[in-house]
Design a protein around this motif. Structure first.
Motif, PDB file in Angstrom:
ATOM      1  N   UNK A   1      54.262  41.279  34.408  1.00 23.65           N
ATOM      2  CA  UNK A   1      52.823  41.381  34.668  1.00 23.65           C
ATOM      3  C   UNK A   1      52.279  42.717  34.168  1.00 23.65           C
ATOM      4  N   UNK A   2      53.035  43.788  34.432  1.00 24.48           N
ATOM      5  CA  UNK A   2      52.581  45.102  33.980  1.00 24.48           C
ATOM      6  C   UNK A   2      52.527  45.138  32.454  1.00 24.48           C
ATOM      7  N   UNK A   3      53.510  44.504  31.813  1.00 25.83           N
ATOM      8  CA  UNK A   3      53.534  44.478  30.349  1.00 25.83           C
ATOM      9  C   UNK A   3      52.321  43.731  29.812  1.00 25.83           C
ATOM     10  N   UNK A   4      52.016  42.585  30.436  1.00 23.59           N
ATOM     11  CA  UNK A   4      50.852  41.820  29.984  1.00 23.59           C
ATOM     12  C   UNK A   4      49.570  42.575  30.277  1.00 23.59           C
ATOM     13  N   UNK A   5      49.569  43.291  31.415  1.00 25.60           N
ATOM     14  CA  UNK A   5      48.339  43.972  31.822  1.00 25.60           C
ATOM     15  C   UNK A   5      47.963  45.101  30.865  1.00 25.60           C
TER      16      UNK A   5
ATOM     17  N   UNK B   1      48.274  44.764  27.718  1.00 27.23           N
ATOM     18  CA  UNK B   1      47.844  44.113  26.484  1.00 27.23           C
ATOM     19  C   UNK B   1      48.968  43.708  25.552  1.00 27.23           C
ATOM     20  N   UNK B   2      50.225  43.810  26.008  1.00 30.85           N
ATOM     21  CA  UNK B   2      51.326  43.349  25.158  1.00 30.85           C
ATOM     22  C   UNK B   2      51.290  41.823  25.091  1.00 30.85           C
TER      23      UNK B   2
END
Lengths: 214, 242
Positions: free
Chosen positions: A116-120, A122-123
């Motif tokens: 989730x942090x990675x997606x958050x 913008x990855x």
């Protein structure tokens, strides 16, 4: 002992072939394992299905049967490779299925929050996998991956059945001349054991070097 | 900056967000409070589509939230998020946590990204921890690193999902201080929290949620001094009596 020393170059060639086959297949199986594990956790249902089908088919057939099929059946429909290449492709494909499952287990140890942090920030899915999920997931399963690599090493001896002269086949050939199975196969066995110990040591070293501070 | 219209969200049969309307202007600091299970975290997570909306529309900076793929990734780059459990990348140093987004998403050259990251770490007061791994930091330091990581993307909006709930009491203030200074500088912020002190100090508006609905919304002074609804009065009496 004479049986071994008299045929050192023959056995040496076999050993080199075994090592080559192991290295080539390990690299191939790792790449394949990562791809298939990725398919199995992909956000697209079709990709997950393909990954699952791959694992189920290859894990549920004996390696020897696959080798025989590939080497003796494919040429009848006009597809053939050199023996070593054939054996490498089949073993890599087969071990890739096992590695995929180990890698998927590793991916599952990485908390949802990491993804989730990675997606958050913008990855994309691929970037999160490459920079956040896999580096942590693979570290968690270095030991199981090492075990599969040892199993892979042992399985390369099945290539003897389709005519690749690796260590087991070389030992068998020497034994046909010398008729000293105890000396010849004990010698070959010790060589396998040495190789497996090396893989184990490398695995342990990697695990310590790459450990994540917790 | 953020505009939510008629948002509904279901988890299976559970109706967790019911017809939410919320508009947040640029530079505004909105604090969302309410009892557990009232849907405030879910609302926050819907805003960068970590949860998909069941029904209704969400716009960020005039653009509707993209459904999937690269467009969604681009939007998330503009919407920073700070999590309750920090979610720092455990295998990367604090500095590498902060530079990952800028180098990979924004394509900022590495030396420049490092420089900016150091400036941000300086700002949140943990520049000396740049080369440490997250697990070597205290909770408060980890959360400040996570804020630096979010800021490194130069977001248009920052979402905070209970940023201090996992912290030991003595570490709460160091994180709140950073948030207050961000608010003072004009960052658009949506903060889900139980820290009423922060709401009083930094919020432009307090939104009170209960049972999936926005029950009440107003300036913090009005809300805390004279809540209009019975439900808000009841909530405040329970948390403010000590």
């Amino acid at each position: 002992m004479d049986a071994l020393t008299a045929h050192l170059s023959q056995l040496g060639h076999g050993l080199v072939t075994t090592v080559e086959l192991t290295v080539v297949t390990t690299v191939g199986a790792m790449l394949l394992g990562i791809v298939v594990a990725t398919l199995r956790i992909a956000p697209v249902a079709l990709l997950r299905a393909i990954g699952t089908a791959y694992v189920e088919v290859l894990q549920n057939l004996p390696l020897l049967a696959l080798l025989v099929l590939f080497v003796f059946a494919l040429p009848t429909i006009g597809i053939s490779f050199p023996l070593f290449t054939s054996a490498a492709i089949v073993i890599a494909a087969y071990e890739g299925a096992y590695l995929a499952e180990a890698i998927r287990a590793g991916i599952n140890t990485v908390g949802v929050g990491q993804a989730e942090a990675a997606r958050a920030i913008g990855l994309t899915f691929g970037q999160s996998l490459r920079h956040v999920i896999l580096p942590q997931g693979l570290r968690a399963v270095i030991q199981p991956i090492g075990n599969i690599c040892i199993a892979l090493l042992m399985n390369t001896s099945l290539a003897a059945a389709v005519g690749v002269v690796e260590l087991t086949q070389a030992a068998n050939n020497v034994n046909l001349v010398e008729a000293q199975p105890i000396a010849v196969f004990t010698g070959a066995g010790l060589a396998y054991m040495l190789l497996a110990l090396i893989i184990g040591q490398v695995t342990g070293l990697l695990e310590r070097r790459l450990a994540i501070v917790r | 900056m953020v505009s939510v219209r008629g948002l509904h969200k279901w988890f299976g049969p559970l109706h967790v967000l019911k017809d939410i309307d919320l508009t947040v202007a640029a530079g505004e600091v909105v604090v969302v409070v309410g009892p557990s299970g009232s849907g405030k975290s879910t609302l926050c997570r819907c805003l960068n589509r970590l949860e998909t909306a069941g029904q209704g529309s969400i716009e960020v900076d005039g653009e509707p939230l993209p459904a999937e793929g690269r467009a969604l990734a681009r939007l998330r780059a503009d919407v920073g998020m700070v999590f309750q459990s920090f979610n720092l990348f455990g295998h990367r140093t604090v500095l590498d946590n902060v530079t990952l987004g800028p180098t990979r998403v924004r394509r900022v050259p590495r030396p420049e990204a490092r420089q900016q990251a150091m400036a941000l770490l300086e700002r949140v007061g943990i520049a000396d921890k740049a080369d440490h791994f997250p697990a070597q930091l205290s909770g408060g330091q980890q959360q400040r690193a996570a804020i630096a990581r979010a800021l490194a993307m130069r977001p248009k909006v920052l979402l905070f999902d209970e940023p201090t709930s996992a912290l030991d009491p003595e570490m709460v203030n160091e994180v709140l201080d950073v948030m207050v200074s961000l608010a003072a500088e004009g960052m658009t912020m949506i903060v889900v929290t139980h820290e009423m002190g922060f709401a009083r100090r930094a919020a432009d508006r307090v939104v009170f949620m209960d049972d999936g609905r926005i029950v009440e919304s107003g300036a913090p002074d009005d809300f805390f001094a004279a809540p209009r609804t019975e439900r808000a009065r009841d909530f405040l009496s329970k948390i403010l009596q000590h």
